[in-house]
Design a protein around this motif. Structure first.
Motif, PDB file in Angstrom:
ATOM      1  N   ILE A  74     -28.129 -14.247  75.647  1.00 56.16           N
ATOM      2  CA  ILE A  74     -28.968 -14.201  76.846  1.00 56.16           C
ATOM      3  C   ILE A  74     -29.181 -12.762  77.291  1.00 56.16           C
ATOM      4  N   SER A  75     -28.138 -11.962  77.247  1.00 55.99           N
ATOM      5  CA  SER A  75     -28.282 -10.544  77.600  1.00 55.99           C
ATOM      6  C   SER A  75     -29.250  -9.838  76.658  1.00 55.99           C
ATOM      7  N   GLU A 110     -32.749 -10.762  77.638  1.00 49.80           N
ATOM      8  CA  GLU A 110     -33.119 -10.062  78.866  1.00 49.80           C
ATOM      9  C   GLU A 110     -33.523  -8.621  78.593  1.00 49.80           C
ATOM     10  N   ARG A 148     -34.159 -14.249  83.035  1.00 47.02           N
ATOM     11  CA  ARG A 148     -32.865 -14.873  82.750  1.00 47.02           C
ATOM     12  C   ARG A 148     -32.971 -16.390  82.670  1.00 47.02           C
ATOM     13  N   SER A 176     -34.474 -17.350  79.437  1.00 49.29           N
ATOM     14  CA  SER A 176     -33.528 -17.076  78.355  1.00 49.29           C
ATOM     15  C   SER A 176     -32.488 -18.185  78.256  1.00 49.29           C
ATOM     16  N   LYS A 185     -26.421 -18.955  84.750  1.00 50.80           N
ATOM     17  CA  LYS A 185     -27.434 -18.488  85.701  1.00 50.80           C
ATOM     18  C   LYS A 185     -26.852 -17.579  86.779  1.00 50.80           C
TER      19      LYS A 185
END
Length: 384
Positions: A70-71, A74, A80, A83, A196
């Motif tokens: 996820i990072s 981003e 986010r 993602s 989240k």
């Protein structure tokens, strides 16, 4: 007031802070005493903790596995929330694909192994029995075997004594299955909100504490996050590598149930040191019954995999992030397993890593205070 009175042991060890800590420890001790006296009042809280423990632990593991992806998304400019939805959709699709492709085959192998394993065990016992009867230990073995026959003759009475506990065992099994189903159902929701807004959690906790201690606590939280991330991500990758290498080795030597045994080895390898020993047991039984040469080949494969894992894979993937001695790991696993069962074994090493970070930081604070007062004492002696 005399200068040395100001440097009393209480002041050196923390002054009012030490008294506050001792008061907190006393308060915790009183609460533990009250809990032991009226534990029935806390039964709903205990049930709640036991219910949410498994899904929360699984969600934390999944969080540390997915947060790097996820990072990365981003960094490429994706929001986010999108993602998270993309990664969760891909994971759900991958799990579904594995279920439809691998699960039927693994289920077939598992049922076949469960059906044939008693035969393997019986054959193993017969082989061992024949070997002992024809060895130099035959006299001792025959005497011991008579004792075993006496114990076996009393087995029906013993079984009838424990038959009354069958209902309790069934109830425990149903409760365990229910907890697992609840964990699977609630896991996606907990994981979504953890991905989240999980990064906000440390700051929310810090607001509860006075501003003076927040920098130190922030440092502790960063250390805990680093330890958990390194351990979970590294251990999962190491387990996958062990499973792949075991499968390749089992296929090469022609061992039955290669995929199932490799999958068991991969899953149990999550527990360091003890896991591989547990995983190799069914493979050893099958190899011994198959042929002595198969046993030799299995030992060679297992030794090669363990050497590769210990010398190359683990140092490259996990490095020295935990700095925990192997003997310490074994003692921690045994103690946690005795106290909390299977769940204790799973969370023992991460829990120890967290405790190590906290204790290490407390020791740093103690040394900082010690150095400060030592410097003040030196300055006072020089002024004399």
């Amino acid at each position: 007031m005399n200068r040395w009175d100001e440097s009393s042991p209480i002041r050196f060890l923390g002054g009012k802070v030490l008294l506050y800590i001792l008061g907190v420890i006393l308060f915790i001790g009183v609460n533990i005493l009250v809990y032991t006296r009226i534990s029935y009042l806390f039964t709903p809280l205990v049930v709640f903790i036991e219910t949410v423990a498994l899904p929360v632990i699984l969600a934390v593991v999944a969080y540390y596995l997915l947060i790097p992806l996820i990072s990365l998304l981003e960094k490429f400019g994706m929001r986010r929330i999108y993602s998270i939805l993309l990664i969760l959709s891909l994971v759900a699709g991958l799990i579904t694909l594995l279920i439809f492709l691998l699960l039927p085959f693994l289920e077939k192998q598992f049922l076949s192994l469960a059906e044939e394993l008693p035969q393997y065990v019986i054959q193993l016992v017969e082989n061992v029995d024949a070997w002992f009867k024809n060895s130099i230990f035959s006299n001792y073995y025959n005497n011991m075997f008579q004792d075993v026959e006496g114990i076996l003759s009393q087995l029906p009475n013993t079984m009838s004594t424990y038959a009354s506990n069958t209902l309790d065992g069934i109830t425990t099994f149903i409760t365990t299955i229910t907890d697992v189903i609840i964990a699977i159902v609630t896991l996606p929701f907990i994981l979504f909100y953890l991905l989240k807004e999980g990064y906000k959690l440390p700051e929310m906790i810090l607001r509860v504490f006075p501003p003076k201690v927040r920098p130190d606590l922030r440092h502790v939280f960063k250390g805990i996050d680093h330890q958990l991330s390194a351990y979970i991500q590294g251990q999962i990758l190491v387990s996958v590598c062990i499973g792949i290498m075991m499968y390749i080795g089992f296929v090469i030597i022609g061992l039955d149930y290669a995929l199932l045994l490799a999958a068991i080895a991969s899953v149990t390898s999550v527990v360091p040191y003890l896991g591989p020993m547990i995983a190799i047991t069914p493979a050893l039984i099958i190899a011994i019954v198959t042929s002595p040469f198969m046993l030799v080949k299995l030992v060679i494969v297992w030794t090669i995999v363990q050497l590769l894992e210990g010398k190359f894979i683990s140092p490259q993937i996990m490095g020295k992030s935990l700095h925990i001695h192997p003997v310490t790991i074994i003692f921690v696993l045994l103690t946690a397993g005795h106290l909390f069962g299977l769940l204790g074994i799973i969370v023992a090493i991460p829990g120890y890593a967290i405790l190590k970070v906290v204790v290490g930081h407390l020791f740093v604070l103690f040394k900082r205070r010690y150095n400060r007062y030592a410097l003040e004492d030196n300055q006072y002696e020089q002024s004399e």
